[in-house]
Design an enzyme around this catalytic site. Structure first.
Site, PDB file in Angstrom:
ATOM      1  CE  LYS A  53      -3.837  -2.432   2.162  1.00 49.77           C
ATOM      2  NZ  LYS A  53      -4.524  -2.833   3.392  1.00 49.77           N
ATOM      3  CD  GLN A  97      -3.446  -4.307   6.670  1.00 50.07           C
ATOM      4  OE1 GLN A  97      -3.304  -3.365   5.907  1.00 50.07           O
ATOM      5  NE2 GLN A  97      -4.170  -5.356   6.362  1.00 50.07           N
ATOM      6  CG  ASP A 120      -9.257   0.219   4.888  1.00 52.52           C
ATOM      7  OD1 ASP A 120      -9.028  -0.047   3.689  1.00 52.52           O
ATOM      8  OD2 ASP A 120      -8.597  -0.239   5.835  1.00 52.52           O
TER       9      ASP A 120
END
Ligand code: NAP
Length: 283
Positions: A53, A97, A120
């Site tokens: 990412k 994460q 997200d």
């Protein structure tokens, strides 16, 4: 019939170059889109994901910050870091994460992220926005699947889509996105008694389970479009999806490969969301 591939790498390349151009335009106005990626603990898969990412951000000209913490980090300290990132004007997107260590309440951490920076799309405000058709960040994996359908010019109106899996990050938002485009949607899960009876009716199938060969050729209507979200390992230890690719490609009209399908699109849509967060902040 041999299905055409929907190439997630090629589509990602195209979309990421658009992100890079828009990021450049923002930079000309003095704003560099910024993503903060927070990793707690040393889960090896998570380490690979966050590295990818961060690299994708850099390649597209986005600013990225990787914050790594020990697995023993206290929940209150993580919440304080999230709050600091909420206040940081150079950061437009925040990604924590998952999974987090067991002593940390992941949902509490997600809810601590400002909805304006929830790239997200896991915050309850983002989920609610998707549910009600309001503007908000869409979770990257199902959003990537929608872009793949768009890339082949697929019109969902009047079509029957079957989503296998009902997680909050893939299955449920996927179903809502398909519904929003006027598909008739069926959601299947582990308690669905006859999965094949459902999938055989589908014009579009999205497999998001996490088990190999959940979808085999005999379960697919000829000409259906098949998107494979699953990430599994085969007997040789190679990455594979939920779909029996070799069999299903002989029946489907379009199919996504694993690797090189939905995976790269997930990161691409993270870049898109981060860029759009920065564009919104600039207005
Ligand atoms: P998850 O939270 O474990 O959800 C899996 C879903 O599959 C659940 O809803 C479960 O039903 C359902 N299921 C399990 N066995 C089934 C069966 N035999 N028949 C029908 N449904 C079944 O997983 P997830 O986070 O959604 O991820 C799904 C897969 O996608 C995983 O392989 C994951 O690694 C992959 N993934 C890939 C990307 C990417 O970028 N490519 C991103 C995210 C996830 P219940 O709800 O009844 O338990």
């Amino acid at each position: 019939m041999t299905a055409q591939l929907i190439d997630g790498n090629a589509l990602s390349k195209q979309l990421r170059s658009q992100v890079a151009a828009r990021a450049q335009a923002l930079k000309a106005k003095g704003i560099t889109p910024g993503l903060a990626v927070v990793l707690v603990g040393d889960n090896p898969a998570s380490q690979v994901y966050v590295r990818n990412k961060v690299k994708a951000c850099e390649d597209a000209g986005l600013h990225s910050v990787l914050e790594k913490y020990d697995a023993h980090l206290r929940e209150s300290d993580l919440l304080a870091r999230v709050e600091a990132l909420n206040q940081d004007a150079s950061i437009h997107g925040i990604l924590v994460q998952l999974p987090l260590p067991a002593h940390i309440d992941a949902q509490k951490v997600i809810e601590a992220i400002s909805p304006a920076k929830d790239v997200d799309g896991f915050h309850i405000a983002s989920a609610g926005a998707l549910m009600t058709g309001m503007k908000g960040f869409w979770p990257c994996t199902p959003y990537g699947c929608m872009k793949m359908l768009e890339s082949i010019g697929y019109k969902l109106k009047g079509k029957h889509a079957v989503v296998i899996g009902r997680s909050n990050i893939v299955g449920k938002p996927m179903a809502l996105m398909l519904l929003q485009q006027n598909a008739t949607v069926t959601i299947c899960h582990s308690a669905t008694p006859d999965l094949k009876a459902m999938t055989l009716q589908a014009d579009v199938i999205v497999a998001a389970v996490g088990k190999r060969n959940v979808l085999t050729a005999d379960m697919v209507k000829p000409g259906a479009v098949v998107l494979d979200v699953g990430m599994n390992r085969n007997d040789e230890g190679k990455l594979c999806g939920d779909v029996d690719f070799d069999g299903v490609k002989e029946v489907a009209s379009y199919i996504t490969p694993v690797p090189g399908g939905v995976g790269p699109m997930t990161i691409t849509m993270l870049l898109v969301n981060t860029l759009e967060a920065a564009e919104s902040a600039a207005h």
